[in-house]
Design a protein around this motif. Structure first.
Motif, PDB file in Angstrom:
ATOM      1  N   LYS A 166      57.095 -13.241 -15.933  1.00  0.00           N
ATOM      2  CA  LYS A 166      55.755 -12.793 -16.078  1.00  0.00           C
ATOM      3  C   LYS A 166      55.949 -11.154 -15.931  1.00  0.00           C
ATOM      4  O   LYS A 166      56.510 -10.953 -14.920  1.00  0.00           O
ATOM      5  N   GLU A 195      50.201 -10.304 -16.129  1.00  0.00           N
ATOM      6  CA  GLU A 195      49.895 -11.480 -15.924  1.00  0.00           C
ATOM      7  C   GLU A 195      50.136 -12.214 -14.401  1.00  0.00           C
ATOM      8  O   GLU A 195      49.119 -12.958 -14.152  1.00  0.00           O
ATOM      9  N   THR A 196      50.814 -11.300 -13.986  1.00  0.00           N
ATOM     10  CA  THR A 196      50.974 -11.778 -12.398  1.00  0.00           C
ATOM     11  C   THR A 196      49.654 -11.310 -11.375  1.00  0.00           C
ATOM     12  O   THR A 196      49.251 -11.915 -10.722  1.00  0.00           O
ATOM     13  N   SER A 200      49.108  -7.955 -22.587  1.00  0.00           N
ATOM     14  CA  SER A 200      49.226  -9.151 -21.599  1.00  0.00           C
ATOM     15  C   SER A 200      47.841  -9.469 -21.237  1.00  0.00           C
ATOM     16  O   SER A 200      47.533 -10.853 -21.060  1.00  0.00           O
ATOM     17  N   HIS A 243      46.584 -11.684 -23.845  1.00  0.00           N
ATOM     18  CA  HIS A 243      47.376 -12.629 -24.154  1.00  0.00           C
ATOM     19  C   HIS A 243      47.861 -12.461 -25.735  1.00  0.00           C
ATOM     20  O   HIS A 243      47.830 -13.602 -26.232  1.00  0.00           O
TER      21      HIS A 243
END
Length: 433
Positions: A82, A86-87, A329, A332
């Motif tokens: 990722k 996202e992290t 990101s 999404h």
């Protein structure tokens, strides 16, 4: 078991069985090359002209710090599969992730505008026509190439223009350099507590350790996982960890080393030419190009313009792409410069919007050299909260499992974060004093 070729530089086809060291260069090398963008050229040239050899120490300091934070970013991408956005969402509240993405977007758009302004001014320096029109043309060309040409092929076409940066290496060995002063400025410097000196140090750190580089290298590791069928995120394929971590260290070390070495030669070249002859404040691209006159003569302006255009065209997709990747990101959306337009319309929409705003900044009448310099300062200030988030993620077992960042790189990463914070605070103090 035969593994597929490890990530290589975009123009080299490597046999699958090859284990030569250069076949392991990929995201780290490209990130290092993109770091010497027009903002870097302007900042290092201004630093060498203004302060002479006395700022060489910043690059000696920056190298291990860059290694720490870039390696942390790369490991996050390779271990988790990722990107940073996202992290961060795994351990940060959504409002905080949105804030970090917004900071990146602001810094990148300002940098885009400054880079495009310098590219337009450089083109106007060697050809007739308005700088603003050239900036618009370069921005439009870059956007079209990003949308319709896979990034790997884009880099393959443009990377040769960046070879002009090696002219600064030639200058250093063709003019009189006070090597005693250069070595003292690198290994035993004297510090000054005034606004010009502190601002210059912050600008150097900001153009060397920039937020977009963290996001870009992490996202490119994810792209490599998606590109190579046998590769998987290391959390679910730990048997690949030893080989991949060795590659990450080599790739990042060489990429960041290349970036800092070229930067050192830029500072030394401008110190030996411009500063030594009393030109201590660069106001125009023509003045910055004068540093190349000892080896290029009347062609110095052309050589300088090629460097600005080459690094600019290489950096524009990194700046716009990393910003668009982070925003996509967060929401999404499908993302990636290798995806066709039909499969990632929202991603390319954000990328186009970033380019358009950057173009608006570029044609607003800002002085190109001043804009590039202050873009580096802004990068330094904005990078601190992003670096804190990167280091928390890279050392979190929740994110990384048992593959957290090793102790020595953890120290380097946190020292980099502390150095950027200290530089930003110092700039605030001298500005209000």
């Amino acid at each position: 078991m035969n593994h597929p070729p490890l990530p290589a530089t975009p123009d080299i086809a490597v046999p699958a069985a090859s284990q030569r060291w250069w076949t392991q260069l990929g995201p780290g090398l490209i990130t290092g090359a993109a770091d010497d963008d027009p903002s870097g050229i302007a900042t290092y040239s201004q630093a060498g002209a203004q302060l002479g050899y006395g700022v060489g120490w910043t690059l000696l300091l920056a190298y291990p710090l860059m290694m720490g934070i870039q390696l942390a970013s790369a490991r996050i991408g390779r271990v988790t599969g990722k990107g940073l956005t996202e992290t961060f969402a795994r351990f940060c509240p959504r409002w905080l992730v949105a804030s970090l993405v917004t900071l990146l977007l602001v810094a990148n758009v300002i940098n885009l505008g400054a880079d495009l302004s310098a590219m337009g001014d450089s083109a106007a320096m060697v050809a007739s026509g308005p700088a603003g029109a050239y900036a618009l043309g370069f921005g439009a060309l870059s956007l079209v190439l990003q949308v319709f040409l896979p990034y790997e092929r884009y880099v393959r076409i443009l990377k040769w223009l960046t070879l002009s940066l090696f002219a600064y290496v030639g200058v250093v060995f063709s003019v009189h350099v006070d090597w005693a002063a250069a070595m003292k400025g690198t290994f035993a410097p004297s510090f000054q507590w005034n606004r010009d000196y502190v601002t210059t140090i912050v600008a150097i750190l900001g153009t060397t350790i920039s937020p977009y580089l963290f996001f870009w290298q992490a996202s490119q590791e994810v792209e490599e996982i998606n590109r190579v069928p046998e590769d998987h995120p290391l959390r679910i394929a730990p048997e690949q960890a030893r080989r991949q971590f060795r590659r990450l260290r080599l790739d990042t070390a060489i990429g960041m080393g290349f970036s800092n070495l070229i930067a050192f030669f830029m500072i030394t070249a401008t110190a030996a030419t411009l500063h030594a002859h009393g030109l201590t404040h660069i106001e125009t691209t023509k003045q910055a190009a004068e540093a190349l006159r000892p080896i290029a003569g009347d062609a110095a302006f052309v050589l300088f313009a090629l460097g600005i255009l080459g690094t600019g065209m290489l950096a524009l997709p990194v700046l716009a792409g990393s910003a668009a990747n982070a925003v996509a990101s967060y929401f999404h959306w499908r993302k990636g410069l290798d995806l066709p337009l039909a499969k990632a319309r929202s991603f390319y929409g954000i990328l186009a919007l970033a380019m358009v705003v950057g173009l608006a900044i570029s044609v607003s009448g800002l002085n190109p050299i001043s804009a590039l310099y202050w873009a580096a300062v802004i990068n330094a200030v904005i990078s601190v909260p992003v670096m804190v988030a990167v280091m928390i993620a890279a050392t979190s077992t929740q994110v990384m499992g048992k593959m957290v960042l090793p102790a020595k790189w953890r120290v380097a990463g946190w020292l980099a974060t502390a150095a950027m914070a200290a530089a930003s605070v110092s700039l605030l103090i001298v500005s209000i004093a």
